[in-house]
Design a protein around this motif. Sequence first.
Motif, PDB file in Angstrom:
ATOM      1  N   ALA A   1     -14.335  28.870 -67.647  1.00 23.39           N
ATOM      2  CA  ALA A   1     -13.607  29.699 -68.887  1.00 23.39           C
ATOM      3  C   ALA A   1     -12.156  29.324 -69.236  1.00 23.39           C
ATOM      4  O   ALA A   1     -12.090  29.191 -70.584  1.00 23.39           O
ATOM      5  N   GLU A   2     -11.562  29.120 -68.235  1.00 22.08           N
ATOM      6  CA  GLU A   2     -10.216  28.660 -68.616  1.00 22.08           C
ATOM      7  C   GLU A   2     -10.100  27.362 -69.543  1.00 22.08           C
ATOM      8  O   GLU A   2      -9.156  27.260 -70.456  1.00 22.08           O
ATOM      9  N   GLU A   3     -11.072  26.407 -69.409  1.00 24.26           N
ATOM     10  CA  GLU A   3     -11.038  25.461 -70.451  1.00 24.26           C
ATOM     11  C   GLU A   3     -11.232  25.696 -72.111  1.00 24.26           C
ATOM     12  O   GLU A   3     -10.521  25.438 -72.802  1.00 24.26           O
ATOM     13  N   GLY A   4     -12.064  26.716 -72.139  1.00 23.57           N
ATOM     14  CA  GLY A   4     -12.325  27.445 -73.447  1.00 23.57           C
ATOM     15  C   GLY A   4     -11.042  28.025 -73.976  1.00 23.57           C
ATOM     16  O   GLY A   4     -10.637  28.103 -75.182  1.00 23.57           O
ATOM     17  N   LEU A   5     -10.236  28.783 -73.276  1.00 22.57           N
ATOM     18  CA  LEU A   5      -9.028  29.506 -73.397  1.00 22.57           C
ATOM     19  C   LEU A   5      -8.009  28.387 -73.948  1.00 22.57           C
ATOM     20  O   LEU A   5      -7.211  28.367 -74.496  1.00 22.57           O
ATOM     21  N   LEU A   6      -7.967  27.183 -73.115  1.00 24.38           N
ATOM     22  CA  LEU A   6      -6.961  26.326 -73.197  1.00 24.38           C
ATOM     23  C   LEU A   6      -7.431  25.221 -74.295  1.00 24.38           C
ATOM     24  O   LEU A   6      -6.371  24.650 -74.947  1.00 24.38           O
ATOM     25  N   GLY A   7      -8.870  25.224 -74.450  1.00 22.88           N
ATOM     26  CA  GLY A   7      -9.122  24.155 -75.483  1.00 22.88           C
ATOM     27  C   GLY A   7      -9.081  22.775 -75.024  1.00 22.88           C
ATOM     28  O   GLY A   7      -8.961  21.809 -75.782  1.00 22.88           O
ATOM     29  N   PHE A   8      -9.106  22.618 -73.767  1.00 21.81           N
ATOM     30  CA  PHE A   8      -9.011  21.185 -73.217  1.00 21.81           C
ATOM     31  C   PHE A   8      -9.895  21.103 -71.832  1.00 21.81           C
ATOM     32  O   PHE A   8      -9.684  21.924 -71.031  1.00 21.81           O
ATOM     33  N   ASP A   9     -10.637  19.997 -71.771  1.00 25.54           N
ATOM     34  CA  ASP A   9     -11.199  19.713 -70.567  1.00 25.54           C
ATOM     35  C   ASP A   9     -10.892  18.375 -70.036  1.00 25.54           C
ATOM     36  O   ASP A   9     -11.190  17.258 -70.602  1.00 25.54           O
ATOM     37  N   ALA A  10     -10.097  18.544 -69.027  1.00 26.95           N
ATOM     38  CA  ALA A  10      -9.527  17.115 -68.530  1.00 26.95           C
ATOM     39  C   ALA A  10     -10.508  16.317 -67.931  1.00 26.95           C
ATOM     40  O   ALA A  10     -11.330  16.862 -67.068  1.00 26.95           O
ATOM     41  N   ILE A  11     -10.613  15.048 -68.235  1.00 24.43           N
ATOM     42  CA  ILE A  11     -11.523  14.051 -67.817  1.00 24.43           C
ATOM     43  C   ILE A  11     -11.165  14.011 -66.322  1.00 24.43           C
ATOM     44  O   ILE A  11      -9.969  13.975 -65.903  1.00 24.43           O
ATOM     45  N   SER A  12     -12.080  13.902 -65.357  1.00 25.81           N
ATOM     46  CA  SER A  12     -11.694  14.155 -63.829  1.00 25.81           C
ATOM     47  C   SER A  12     -10.808  13.057 -63.540  1.00 25.81           C
ATOM     48  O   SER A  12      -9.755  13.310 -62.432  1.00 25.81           O
ATOM     49  N   VAL A  13     -11.005  11.906 -63.994  1.00 26.94           N
ATOM     50  CA  VAL A  13     -10.021  10.539 -63.339  1.00 26.94           C
ATOM     51  C   VAL A  13      -8.606  10.967 -63.875  1.00 26.94           C
ATOM     52  O   VAL A  13      -7.669  10.159 -63.286  1.00 26.94           O
ATOM     53  N   ILE A  14      -8.350  11.811 -65.049  1.00 28.57           N
ATOM     54  CA  ILE A  14      -6.915  11.947 -65.145  1.00 28.57           C
ATOM     55  C   ILE A  14      -6.246  13.227 -64.728  1.00 28.57           C
ATOM     56  O   ILE A  14      -4.906  13.288 -64.578  1.00 28.57           O
ATOM     57  N   LYS A  15      -6.972  13.984 -64.018  1.00 29.70           N
ATOM     58  CA  LYS A  15      -6.502  15.360 -63.432  1.00 29.70           C
ATOM     59  C   LYS A  15      -5.354  14.921 -62.433  1.00 29.70           C
ATOM     60  O   LYS A  15      -4.254  15.803 -62.421  1.00 29.70           O
ATOM     61  N   PRO A  16      -5.293  14.117 -61.610  1.00 24.71           N
ATOM     62  CA  PRO A  16      -4.076  13.954 -60.691  1.00 24.71           C
ATOM     63  C   PRO A  16      -2.968  13.503 -61.356  1.00 24.71           C
ATOM     64  O   PRO A  16      -1.894  13.592 -60.667  1.00 24.71           O
ATOM     65  N   PHE A  17      -2.942  12.967 -62.654  1.00 25.87           N
ATOM     66  CA  PHE A  17      -1.960  12.682 -63.183  1.00 25.87           C
ATOM     67  C   PHE A  17      -1.284  13.530 -63.852  1.00 25.87           C
ATOM     68  O   PHE A  17      -0.044  13.661 -64.522  1.00 25.87           O
ATOM     69  N   LEU A  18      -1.866  14.912 -64.120  1.00 23.85           N
ATOM     70  CA  LEU A  18      -1.464  16.013 -64.964  1.00 23.85           C
ATOM     71  C   LEU A  18      -0.548  16.856 -64.165  1.00 23.85           C
ATOM     72  O   LEU A  18       0.108  17.586 -64.840  1.00 23.85           O
ATOM     73  N   GLY A  19      -0.589  16.686 -62.654  1.00 30.08           N
ATOM     74  CA  GLY A  19       0.602  17.324 -61.981  1.00 30.08           C
ATOM     75  C   GLY A  19       0.088  18.930 -61.625  1.00 30.08           C
ATOM     76  O   GLY A  19      -0.781  19.477 -62.056  1.00 30.08           O
ATOM     77  N   ASP A  20       1.343  19.440 -60.812  1.00 32.81           N
ATOM     78  CA  ASP A  20       1.329  20.711 -60.324  1.00 32.81           C
ATOM     79  C   ASP A  20       1.295  21.696 -61.547  1.00 32.81           C
ATOM     80  O   ASP A  20       0.546  22.841 -61.277  1.00 32.81           O
ATOM     81  N   GLY A  21       2.120  21.329 -62.597  1.00 31.51           N
ATOM     82  CA  GLY A  21       2.420  22.272 -63.413  1.00 31.51           C
ATOM     83  C   GLY A  21       0.805  22.616 -64.353  1.00 31.51           C
ATOM     84  O   GLY A  21       0.660  23.852 -64.665  1.00 31.51           O
ATOM     85  N   PHE A  22       0.097  21.587 -64.600  1.00 32.30           N
ATOM     86  CA  PHE A  22      -1.147  21.819 -64.910  1.00 32.30           C
ATOM     87  C   PHE A  22      -1.945  22.543 -64.157  1.00 32.30           C
ATOM     88  O   PHE A  22      -2.750  23.463 -64.763  1.00 32.30           O
ATOM     89  N   ARG A  23      -2.033  22.444 -62.988  1.00 32.14           N
ATOM     90  CA  ARG A  23      -2.860  22.997 -61.845  1.00 32.14           C
ATOM     91  C   ARG A  23      -2.297  24.657 -62.110  1.00 32.14           C
ATOM     92  O   ARG A  23      -3.211  25.531 -61.878  1.00 32.14           O
ATOM     93  N   GLN A  24      -1.122  24.857 -61.951  1.00 39.26           N
ATOM     94  CA  GLN A  24      -0.642  26.199 -62.161  1.00 39.26           C
ATOM     95  C   GLN A  24      -1.198  27.108 -63.333  1.00 39.26           C
ATOM     96  O   GLN A  24      -1.420  28.153 -63.056  1.00 39.26           O
ATOM     97  N   LEU A  25      -0.890  26.329 -64.462  1.00 39.77           N
ATOM     98  CA  LEU A  25      -1.455  26.730 -65.777  1.00 39.77           C
ATOM     99  C   LEU A  25      -3.080  27.121 -65.654  1.00 39.77           C
ATOM    100  O   LEU A  25      -3.152  28.239 -66.064  1.00 39.77           O
ATOM    101  N   THR A  26      -3.856  26.260 -65.256  1.00 40.52           N
ATOM    102  CA  THR A  26      -5.121  26.574 -65.017  1.00 40.52           C
ATOM    103  C   THR A  26      -5.580  27.804 -64.139  1.00 40.52           C
ATOM    104  O   THR A  26      -6.446  28.434 -64.285  1.00 40.52           O
ATOM    105  N   ALA A  27      -4.819  27.512 -63.012  1.00 40.45           N
ATOM    106  CA  ALA A  27      -4.660  28.809 -62.005  1.00 40.45           C
ATOM    107  C   ALA A  27      -4.779  30.324 -62.605  1.00 40.45           C
ATOM    108  O   ALA A  27      -5.417  31.076 -62.245  1.00 40.45           O
TER     109      ALA A  27
END
Length: 197
Positions: free
Chosen positions: A76-102
Amino acid sequence: MPSGRRLDLLDPTPFDWDDEDLALGLARTFRWGGHSAWPHPLSVAQHSISVLYLRRAMSTAPLDPLVELRELLHDAEEGLLGFDAISVIKPFLGDGFRQLTARLENAVFLRYGLPRWTRTEHALHKRADRLAAASEAVHVAGWSAQEVRRTLKIAIEPVDEDPLHAHYGGTPWEPWPAKLACERFLEQLAALRQSAG
């Protein structure tokens, strides 16, 4: 939001959207970077319903409505954010993105009264989610099963049968237009919310 509500992505609350806002956001957020072998890309809304149906099929007993609701809302958070990160790029998005989605996920869990994942339940969910991903990669994005194993590191064999076809009909694995995906997600959400009380 279409409802007129405003969502602060950096400090979300459970009152910042309504069900229609969420359904529309998920229907307009695409998996696989929007790439598809079909006329339409695959929405996160359609994927979410697929995971729900796969998770049901994996269970030997009926699932609790709140467990089913959690499956439906797992992205559901992807619909609120309007973005589904492709799995292979998630490690490059860092802690800030993980905290945002959390933070967004926490607001979703609070709004819909969802129980937190246990280790066992989360493992079962991930199996359904990864089975959906492997199957979508083959039947929607046009990958080979070997590419799924090599690139996505998913060892689960894709299924040939579309889990949604028996319920919705149509052409198996064909992505739905956003309007239809929104309507069908809302139907599932309303039914499960009613069942869960």
